[in-house]
Write an enzyme that holds these catalytic residues in place. Structure first.
Site, PDB file in Angstrom:
ATOM      1  N   HIS A   1       0.837  -1.212   0.000  1.00 45.45           N
ATOM      2  CA  HIS A   1       0.000   0.000   0.000  1.00 45.45           C
ATOM      3  C   HIS A   1       0.870   1.259   0.000  1.00 45.45           C
ATOM      4  O   HIS A   1       0.594   2.234  -0.707  1.00 45.45           O
ATOM      5  CB  HIS A   1      -0.879   0.048   1.253  1.00 45.45           C
ATOM      6  CG  HIS A   1      -1.937  -1.017   1.315  1.00 45.45           C
ATOM      7  ND1 HIS A   1      -2.049  -1.886   2.377  1.00 45.45           N
ATOM      8  CD2 HIS A   1      -2.936  -1.346   0.465  1.00 45.45           C
ATOM      9  CE1 HIS A   1      -3.065  -2.703   2.171  1.00 45.45           C
ATOM     10  NE2 HIS A   1      -3.627  -2.407   1.015  1.00 45.45           N
TER      11      HIS A   1
ATOM     12  N   LYS B   1     -16.059  -6.267   5.993  1.00 42.74           N
ATOM     13  CA  LYS B   1     -15.312  -7.400   6.540  1.00 42.74           C
ATOM     14  C   LYS B   1     -14.918  -7.023   7.957  1.00 42.74           C
ATOM     15  O   LYS B   1     -14.907  -5.838   8.310  1.00 42.74           O
ATOM     16  CB  LYS B   1     -14.073  -7.701   5.685  1.00 42.74           C
ATOM     17  CG  LYS B   1     -13.248  -6.482   5.300  1.00 42.74           C
ATOM     18  CD  LYS B   1     -12.237  -6.796   4.197  1.00 42.74           C
ATOM     19  CE  LYS B   1     -11.633  -5.544   3.608  1.00 42.74           C
ATOM     20  NZ  LYS B   1     -10.880  -5.710   2.394  1.00 42.74           N
TER      21      LYS B   1
ATOM     22  N   ARG C   1      -1.978  -5.899  -7.938  1.00 43.29           N
ATOM     23  CA  ARG C   1      -0.872  -6.821  -7.673  1.00 43.29           C
ATOM     24  C   ARG C   1      -0.773  -7.876  -8.755  1.00 43.29           C
ATOM     25  O   ARG C   1       0.306  -8.312  -9.107  1.00 43.29           O
ATOM     26  CB  ARG C   1      -1.092  -7.526  -6.323  1.00 43.29           C
ATOM     27  CG  ARG C   1      -0.914  -6.623  -5.137  1.00 43.29           C
ATOM     28  CD  ARG C   1      -1.478  -7.253  -3.898  1.00 43.29           C
ATOM     29  NE  ARG C   1      -2.908  -7.476  -4.037  1.00 43.29           N
ATOM     30  CZ  ARG C   1      -3.706  -7.879  -3.067  1.00 43.29           C
ATOM     31  NH1 ARG C   1      -3.218  -8.142  -1.881  1.00 43.29           N
ATOM     32  NH2 ARG C   1      -4.991  -8.029  -3.270  1.00 43.29           N
TER      33      ARG C   1
ATOM     34  N   SER D   1      -3.206  -7.566   3.366  1.00 40.52           N
ATOM     35  CA  SER D   1      -3.415  -7.334   4.803  1.00 40.52           C
ATOM     36  C   SER D   1      -3.993  -8.583   5.452  1.00 40.52           C
ATOM     37  O   SER D   1      -3.597  -8.964   6.560  1.00 40.52           O
ATOM     38  CB  SER D   1      -4.383  -6.169   5.020  1.00 40.52           C
ATOM     39  OG  SER D   1      -3.888  -5.008   4.421  1.00 40.52           O
TER      40      SER D   1
HETATM   41  O1  PNS Z   1      -8.748  -1.991   0.440  1.00 37.72           O
HETATM   42  P1  PNS Z   1     -10.062  -2.416  -0.145  1.00 37.72           P
HETATM   43  O2  PNS Z   1     -10.879  -3.186   0.866  1.00 37.72           O
HETATM   44  O3  PNS Z   1      -9.894  -3.185  -1.433  1.00 37.72           O
HETATM   45  O4  PNS Z   1     -10.856  -1.065  -0.517  1.00 37.72           O
HETATM   46  C1  PNS Z   1     -12.170  -1.104  -1.032  1.00 37.72           C
HETATM   47  C2  PNS Z   1     -12.765   0.320  -1.046  1.00 37.72           C
HETATM   48  C3  PNS Z   1     -12.709   0.928   0.341  1.00 37.72           C
HETATM   49  C4  PNS Z   1     -11.999   1.194  -2.023  1.00 37.72           C
HETATM   50  C5  PNS Z   1     -14.249   0.176  -1.520  1.00 37.72           C
HETATM   51  O5  PNS Z   1     -14.898  -0.770  -0.724  1.00 37.72           O
HETATM   52  C6  PNS Z   1     -15.006   1.500  -1.454  1.00 37.72           C
HETATM   53  O6  PNS Z   1     -14.814   2.364  -2.272  1.00 37.72           O
HETATM   54  N1  PNS Z   1     -15.879   1.648  -0.417  1.00 37.72           N
HETATM   55  C7  PNS Z   1     -16.648   2.854  -0.200  1.00 37.72           C
HETATM   56  C8  PNS Z   1     -18.145   2.593  -0.409  1.00 37.72           C
HETATM   57  C9  PNS Z   1     -18.472   2.607  -1.896  1.00 37.72           C
HETATM   58  O7  PNS Z   1     -18.345   3.622  -2.553  1.00 37.72           O
HETATM   59  N2  PNS Z   1     -18.878   1.422  -2.407  1.00 37.72           N
HETATM   60  C10 PNS Z   1     -19.195   1.249  -3.810  1.00 37.72           C
HETATM   61  C11 PNS Z   1     -17.937   0.852  -4.588  1.00 37.72           C
HETATM   62  S1  PNS Z   1     -18.269   0.580  -6.293  1.00 37.72           S
END
Ligand code: PNS
Length: 172
Positions: free
Chosen positions: A17, A41, A90, A128
């Site tokens: 990250h 999660k 990745r 993570s």
């Molecule tokens: O590190 P991650 O868990 O892959 O990040 C995912 C994240 C936080 C980028 C995604 O879940 C997100 O944007 N969440 C905010 C809520 C939202 O906008 N959801 C619709 C996504 S299309």
């Protein structure tokens, strides 16, 4: 000024990250690393803890700030005035999910674009969740996350209520 948002769960941030955040900071004038408050999660660290660990990791980077957000990413991006979302890739296996999120975000906010950066090869195997599993089972993650994050993971997992998962031969 081109402001880019680098959103994620960061539970906790890994060297992968941090590599993406620094790569983004070399391209865009300012990068906001945005910690999502409520990932779907179980999280090990609270939002404040995830923000603090990231701030400590990136305090030497003058054009990176760390913030947290709730609600939709597109709404937060609009609120911050960001036109670009940065995500790390990745492997090909990451692509499908990123593609889906990028297209859904674009449907909701056509002005917002996603830039995917390739993680440095030495971090492609990091996630993570797998690092949490390793620490949970008594393994060592030094060199995969900054020292203060490895320490925070050990402390957090030492305080868990069900320490039965570490085999006895490792603790006796
Ligand atoms: O590190 P991650 O868990 O892959 O990040 C995912 C994240 C936080 C980028 C995604 O879940 C997100 O944007 N969440 C905010 C809520 C939202 O906008 N959801 C619709 C996504 S299309």
């Amino acid at each position: 000024m081109t402001l880019a948002l680098y959103p994620g769960s960061f539970d906790p941030a890994t060297y992968g990250h941090l590599d993406i955040a620094r790569r983004a900071a070399a391209i865009f004038e300012h990068v906001v690393v945005a910690v999502y408050d409520a990932p779907p999660k179980n999280v090990l660290f609270s939002t404040e803890e995830r923000v603090t660990l990231l701030r400590e990791s990136l305090r030497d980077a003058p054009n990176i700030t760390v913030d947290s957000f709730t609600g939709l990413l597109v709404d937060y991006a609009k609120h911050r005035g960001a036109k670009v979302i940065v995500r790390g890739l990745r492997a090909i296996s990451d692509f499908e999910m990123e593609f889906q999120m990028a297209l859904l975000n674009r449907k909701m906010e056509p002005a917002l674009d996603v830039v995917c950066l390739m993680t440095s090869v030495q971090y492609t195997f990091l996630s993570s969740s797998i690092l949490k599993e390793i620490v949970n089972l008594g393994g060592n993650v030094d060199g995969l996350v900054p020292k203060h994050i490895a320490e925070a993971m050990r402390e957090k997992l030492a305080g868990r209520t069900d320490p039965g998962e570490i085999p006895r031969y490792l603790t006796s």
